[in-house]
Scaffold this motif. Structure first.
Motif: not given
Length: 332
Positions: A8-17
């Motif tokens: 699972v990934e958490i994205w903030r805008g265009p960035f993988l956070e």
């Protein structure tokens, strides 16, 4: 933990956070692994995801029938509930039928997660009781079995007949000897197994309706109770309740603390086990939704599925700041 897979990934805008890793196993009714991510041999504590296994002796012993337990009570025996009135009223009535009070429980008091119930206690100047504990249904099932066996009151002791019966059921359904246990948040022993073992147990439950032995009939009754009463297994807004409703009887699912989630798929006679290594619930909910969609039992367009598979992240002003989503390799 050894060799967990990205899930699972958490994205903030265009960035993988952030990224959550874990283990997942899909098991067939014959006990064989169908698909796996991470390490199927990883040993975990299943936490509350194993409550249907802990409830098996309640039925196989004859205690459920002797006490005339309903499907609602069987669902509560498998529940991690919100402490809402629909839960606590039923647990209290069950204790009353046993001639017992809140003090017979050994799960400890817990503030209800249900806001209405929690705020009601605050307004009344009252403190939470043990019936508010999310495990009080399971513990009332333990008390019912204790009464049936004529055993002592300390039913959470690992050497108590109730827990010995729970261990026997656990090892039978997982197909493995448990390497040990930890004490759960509700004070009961929580027996360890491998990811494969936990998925195998869920597959065993999934095929129970096709068999006629005592344990299988008991398992089928528990699965049916969970699917018939999803609101009792968890509560409003909870993933277990929302996703079971969305699947309309195609699966019984159950969360566990520290990033565990399991699923029982009777029509496919398959079981699923998920463990997120950092214990994040947001990731375990996303992962189980992805696998249920993968197996065709959950509509990806259903609002309950979207809310767990790809939930938006908003800030305090309500602005969309990012998204949670499964990694491409996990769902491909």
């Amino acid at each position: 933990m050894s060799h967990p897979a990205p899930m699972v990934e958490i994205w903030r805008g265009p960035f993988l956070e952030s990224k959550h890793h874990g283990h997942a196993v899909i098991c067939a009714g014959d006990g064989q692994v169908v698909e796996a991510w991470g390490d199927p041999a990883e040993v975990i504590l299943p936490r509350s995801s194993a409550k249907m296994i802990q409830a098996l002796p309640l039925l196989t012993s004859g205690a459920a029938r002797a006490h005339g337990l309903t499907s609602e009570q069987l669902a509560l025996a498998c529940a991690s509930h919100q402490g809402a009135a629909i839960h606590t009223d039923r647990v209290t009535a069950w204790l009353d039928a046993l001639g017992l009070g809140d003090d017979a429980l050994r799960c400890g008091p817990q503030p209800p997660n249900d806001k209405t119930a929690r705020h009601g206690l605050i307004r009344a100047g009252e403190t939470p009781c043990q019936v508010h504990n999310n495990c009080s249904g399971k513990h009332t099932g333990f008390l019912t079995l204790t009464r049936h066996l004529g055993a002592g009151p300390e039913y959470v002791d690992p050497d108590h007949p109730v827990q010995r019966a729970a261990l026997a059921a656990f090892e039978e359904t997982t197909g493995e000897a448990s390497p040990g246990f930890g004490i759960d948040g509700c004070s009961a022993p929580n027996f360890a197994t491998t990811m494969h073992g936990l998925a195998r147990a869920m597959a065993w439950f999934a095929g129970a309706h096709t068999r006629s032995d005592t344990a299988s009939r008991a398992a089928a009754d528990l699965v049916a109770a969970m699917m018939a009463h999803p609101e009792l297994v968890a509560g409003e807004t909870r993933a277990c309740t929302d996703l079971m409703r969305a699947m309309g009887g195609k699966a019984a699912i159950k969360t566990g603390a520290e990033g565990v989630f399991v699923a029982i798929l009777p029509e496919k006679q398959m079981g699923i086990a998920v463990k997120i290594t950092d214990g994040a619930t947001r990731a375990s909910e996303c992962a189980i939704a992805a696998l249920l969609i993968r197996l065709g039992v959950l509509d990806p367009q259903h609002p309950a599925a979207k809310a767990r598979l790809t939930p938006d992240i908003q800030n305090w002003r309500g602005l969309l700041t990012g998204q949670i989503r499964p990694v491409a390799e996990f769902v491909a």
